[in-house]
Design an enzyme around this catalytic site. Structure first.
Site, mmCIF file in Angstrom:
data_model
loop_
_atom_site.group_PDB
_atom_site.id
_atom_site.type_symbol
_atom_site.label_atom_id
_atom_site.label_comp_id
_atom_site.label_asym_id
_atom_site.label_seq_id
_atom_site.Cartn_x
_atom_site.Cartn_y
_atom_site.Cartn_z
ATOM 1 N N ARG A 1 76.359 36.259 90.319
ATOM 2 C CA ARG A 1 75.834 36.366 88.948
ATOM 3 C C ARG A 1 75.998 37.770 88.391
ATOM 4 O O ARG A 1 76.156 37.948 87.179
ATOM 5 C CB ARG A 1 74.375 35.879 88.926
ATOM 6 C CG ARG A 1 73.442 36.677 89.773
ATOM 7 C CD ARG A 1 72.133 35.932 90.065
ATOM 8 N NE ARG A 1 72.304 34.841 91.044
ATOM 9 C CZ ARG A 1 71.328 34.028 91.429
ATOM 10 N NH1 ARG A 1 70.112 34.147 90.925
ATOM 11 N NH2 ARG A 1 71.577 33.082 92.304
ATOM 12 N N LYS B 1 74.331 37.435 105.528
ATOM 13 C CA LYS B 1 74.261 36.002 105.835
ATOM 14 C C LYS B 1 74.278 35.798 107.345
ATOM 15 O O LYS B 1 74.819 36.635 108.067
ATOM 16 C CB LYS B 1 75.485 35.284 105.242
ATOM 17 C CG LYS B 1 75.466 35.129 103.741
ATOM 18 C CD LYS B 1 76.718 34.368 103.270
ATOM 19 C CE LYS B 1 76.758 34.266 101.753
ATOM 20 N NZ LYS B 1 75.709 33.391 101.197
ATOM 21 N N ASP C 1 82.230 36.992 100.949
ATOM 22 C CA ASP C 1 80.806 37.213 100.691
ATOM 23 C C ASP C 1 80.038 37.250 102.008
ATOM 24 O O ASP C 1 79.698 36.206 102.569
ATOM 25 C CB ASP C 1 80.275 36.086 99.790
ATOM 26 C CG ASP C 1 78.795 36.280 99.446
ATOM 27 O OD1 ASP C 1 78.248 37.367 99.744
ATOM 28 O OD2 ASP C 1 78.196 35.345 98.874
ATOM 29 N N ASP D 1 72.719 39.146 98.194
ATOM 30 C CA ASP D 1 73.533 37.941 98.381
ATOM 31 C C ASP D 1 73.643 37.126 97.079
ATOM 32 O O ASP D 1 74.414 36.178 97.007
ATOM 33 C CB ASP D 1 72.945 37.085 99.511
ATOM 34 C CG ASP D 1 73.952 36.086 100.073
ATOM 35 O OD1 ASP D 1 75.146 36.177 99.711
ATOM 36 O OD2 ASP D 1 73.535 35.224 100.873
ATOM 37 N N LYS E 1 84.602 33.280 89.301
ATOM 38 C CA LYS E 1 84.059 34.181 90.339
ATOM 39 C C LYS E 1 85.109 34.455 91.411
ATOM 40 O O LYS E 1 85.591 33.530 92.072
ATOM 41 C CB LYS E 1 82.810 33.547 90.979
ATOM 42 C CG LYS E 1 82.230 34.350 92.144
ATOM 43 C CD LYS E 1 80.973 33.690 92.734
ATOM 44 C CE LYS E 1 80.487 34.424 93.985
ATOM 45 N NZ LYS E 1 79.303 33.770 94.601
ATOM 46 N N ASP F 1 84.809 32.087 98.525
ATOM 47 C CA ASP F 1 83.926 32.473 97.426
ATOM 48 C C ASP F 1 84.703 32.983 96.200
ATOM 49 O O ASP F 1 84.108 33.434 95.233
ATOM 50 C CB ASP F 1 82.917 33.521 97.918
ATOM 51 C CG ASP F 1 81.570 33.436 97.212
ATOM 52 O OD1 ASP F 1 81.293 32.390 96.588
ATOM 53 O OD2 ASP F 1 80.809 34.415 97.282
ATOM 54 N N GLU G 1 75.176 37.922 94.494
ATOM 55 C CA GLU G 1 76.131 38.872 93.916
ATOM 56 C C GLU G 1 76.994 38.244 92.832
ATOM 57 O O GLU G 1 77.469 38.928 91.932
ATOM 58 C CB GLU G 1 77.021 39.458 95.016
ATOM 59 C CG GLU G 1 78.248 38.615 95.427
ATOM 60 C CD GLU G 1 77.914 37.260 96.041
ATOM 61 O OE1 GLU G 1 76.771 37.084 96.501
ATOM 62 O OE2 GLU G 1 78.795 36.374 96.047
HETATM 63 N N1 BES Z 1 78.584 32.427 97.536
HETATM 64 C C1 BES Z 1 77.201 32.123 97.703
HETATM 65 C C2 BES Z 1 76.878 30.664 97.396
HETATM 66 C C3 BES Z 1 77.331 29.654 98.390
HETATM 67 C C4 BES Z 1 76.594 29.407 99.522
HETATM 68 C C5 BES Z 1 78.462 28.898 98.167
HETATM 69 C C6 BES Z 1 76.992 28.455 100.427
HETATM 70 C C7 BES Z 1 78.857 27.940 99.063
HETATM 71 C C8 BES Z 1 78.124 27.701 100.184
HETATM 72 C C9 BES Z 1 76.348 32.982 96.773
HETATM 73 O O1 BES Z 1 76.821 34.253 96.555
HETATM 74 C C10 BES Z 1 74.997 33.102 97.390
HETATM 75 O O2 BES Z 1 74.931 33.679 98.444
HETATM 76 N N2 BES Z 1 73.976 32.558 96.741
HETATM 77 C C11 BES Z 1 72.653 32.605 97.244
HETATM 78 C C12 BES Z 1 71.742 32.985 96.094
HETATM 79 C C13 BES Z 1 70.332 33.259 96.519
HETATM 80 C C14 BES Z 1 70.282 34.517 97.370
HETATM 81 C C15 BES Z 1 69.470 33.408 95.302
HETATM 82 C C16 BES Z 1 72.284 31.207 97.758
HETATM 83 O O3 BES Z 1 72.644 30.210 97.124
HETATM 84 O O4 BES Z 1 71.684 31.152 98.825
HETATM 85 ZN ZN ZN Z 2 78.864 34.509 96.726
HETATM 86 MN MN MN Z 3 76.193 35.620 98.056
#
Ligand code: BES
Ligand code: ZN
Ligand code: MN
Length: 482
Positions: free
Chosen positions: A336, A262, A255, A332, A250, A273, A334
């Site tokens: 996947r 966020k 992000d 968010d 990834k 990210d 994104e």
């Molecule tokens: N890059 C983030 C995941 C992340 C969050 C990594 C905090 C490290 C620390 C990812 O893109 C994300 O935002 N995931 C969301 C998914 C949710 C919206 C289903 C998450 O984990 O909150």
């Molecule tokens: Zn992300």
């Molecule tokens: Mn995200």
């Protein structure tokens, strides 16, 4: 760092700092056993005693703990602590007498790894202007490590040097802020890797090519910002007869969450990210440098995730590279979306077993903290091999399950799939259940590194980018060929 292996006495070590291990309840080597000051040295694990016996001038006695408790992880930790001592006394050169240990090659690898990772600093933006005084930063950096050990360990030490330097390069990529590490910069690094090795080729798709190919996930995530995305492909042809391996990483260079923005507090960390991308790129470089006899295809989808008037909106439907339609119910989620295109593409290009690595979910940080990454897989053998490589490298993984009940949560209302599960629980698994739709029957493992990619706070990784994944993937490739 310059690494050499030679047999010799502590007196002949000729280094600014000479480290020698001491097991609890045991004696130091005869050459220094009677030296002035050594009586104070202790063998308890992590205790460091610096003494000035004259010859060698500066000796560091390293407490190894109980002989039957020492392992590679403890040696990596100790080597990092020794590197910190070297920084304290501004030693440019270090010699380490290999302690008595059943697996000498593993001990040599661990000491080289702990030293190189432990000596890492990210100082690209520090103290560059004239007159800037960096009081807390050592002026002299550790430039060489001599292992006092049998010469036949030179190969193990060199292998460890290659993957550890690769891990530090991954950390440089991770640490680079988003205004210095854009998709085009990851692409440039991939081009550099290919230019440096005859058996590596590179292919880069820009935004127009990504859209023309129908990579709807990568296109949708990138459409909110002005920065052009990249789809990066590295191919390493090392030969051998194992099935072609695929790595996918990834590469979200920042992000923000997109329209589902966020909160500001943790947002600066979202420069990290792209940690999956940096791990697979530099692991590929290390595997090629080691000349391992495998074939490898590495694919990195890279973009920013930004909010704007052109950004993808909650509820929008997109079509992924393999033709499946997806409702983007949370902008968010994104990662996947871009991994889906990249996984399908890697398999189309010929990957027969695929591993993706991604900072995918906050949920994995809650589940496993920074000690283990999560692995989710459709293949017990591949999951087992990754688990074993984790134990060997010290980059640990813990398997989480797939199940139809999780799969059901990812079904779309108006499209085939939703990128957001119907409930919040088990977020790491539901994200994996989404990815599974893009690998067909290919053996695949997803590694969620959101907890292990930065601020791990081990002695040899500290705060900031950890380089997690480089050593794990190189170990996996090594295990495939021996
Ligand atoms: N890059 C983030 C995941 C992340 C969050 C990594 C905090 C490290 C620390 C990812 O893109 C994300 O935002 N995931 C969301 C998914 C949710 C919206 C289903 C998450 O984990 O909150
Ligand atoms: Zn992300
Ligand atoms: Mn995200």
């Amino acid at each position: 760092m310059k690494i050499d292996v030679r047999q010799g006495s502590l007196q002949d070590a000729d280094a600014a700092l000479v480290a020698v291990g001491l097991y609890e309840g045991e004696a130091l080597p005869e050459e220094v056993a009677d030296a002035p000051g050594v009586g104070d040295a202790k063998g308890s694990f992590r205790t460091m005693t610096r003494i000035y016996p004259g010859d060698p001038e500066r000796l560091l006695v390293v407490g190894l703990g109980a002989r039957d408790k020492l392992d590679a992880e403890k040696l990596r930790v100790l080597a990092a602590l020794v590197a910190a001592e070297a920084a304290k006394v501004e030693a440019a050169s270090l010699a380490w007498a290999l302690p008595a240990y059943e697996d000498e090659a593993a001990a040599a690898e661990a000491i080289v790894t702990g030293t190189i990772l432990g000596a890492y600093r990210y100082d690209r933006f520090k103290g560059k202007s004239d007159g800037e005084d960096e009081e807390d930063e050592p002026k002299v950096r550790l430039g060489s490590l001599s292992l006092l050990a049998p010469a036949e360990l030179a190969g193990a030490a060199e292998t460890a040097r290659v993957y550890s330097e690769a891990a530090n390069r991954a950390r440089d990529l991770q640490e680079a802020p988003a205004n210095f590490a854009k998709p085009e910069d990851l692409a440039a690094r991939a081009e550099e890797i290919a230019a440096g090795n005859d058996n590596v080729t590179v292919e880069i798709l820009d935004g127009d090519a990504i859209r023309a190919k129908g990579m709807g996930g990568l296109a949708a995530v990138s459409q909110g910002g002005p920065v052009d995305p990249r789809l990066i492909v590295l191919r390493y042809a090392g030969g051998g007869d194992s099935p072609t391996l695929g790595f996918v990483g990834k590469g979200v260079t920042f992000d923000t969450g997109g329209i589902v923005l966020k909160p500001g507090a943790g947002m600066p960390d979202m420069k990290f990210d792209m940690s999956g991308a940096s791990a697979v790129l530099e692991a590929t470089a290390a595997i090629a440098e080691l000349g391992l006899p495998i074939d490898l295809i590495t694919v990195v989808p890279s973009t920013e995730n930004m909010p704007s008037g052109t950004a993808v909106k909650p509820g929008d439907v997109i079509t992924q590279y393999n033709g499946k339609t997806v409702e983007v119910n949370n902008t968010d989620a994104e990662g996947r979306l871009i991994l889906a295109d990249a996984l399908a593409y890697a398999i189309e290009l010929g990957a027969e077993r695929v591993i993706d690595m991604a900072t995918l979910t906050g949920a994995v940080v809650i589940a496993l903290g920074s000690t283990y990454a999560a692995v989710v897989s459709n293949d017990d053998e591949l999951a087992g091999e990754i688990g074993a490589a984790g134990e060997e490298s010290g980059e640990l993984v813990w398997r989480l399950p797939l199940h139809d009940e999780y799969r059901d949560l990812m079904k779309g209302t108006v499209a085939d799939l939703s990128n957001l599960a119907k409930k919040r629980e088990a977020g790491t698994i539901t994200a994996s259940a989404f990815l599974e739709h893009f690998v067909a029957d290919t053996p695949w493992a997803h590694i969620d590194i959101a907890g292990t990619a930065w601020d791990v706070n081990r002695a040899y990784t500290g705060k900031g980018g950890s380089g997690y994944g480089v050593r794990l993937l190189v170990q996996l490739a090594r295990d495939l060929v021996d």
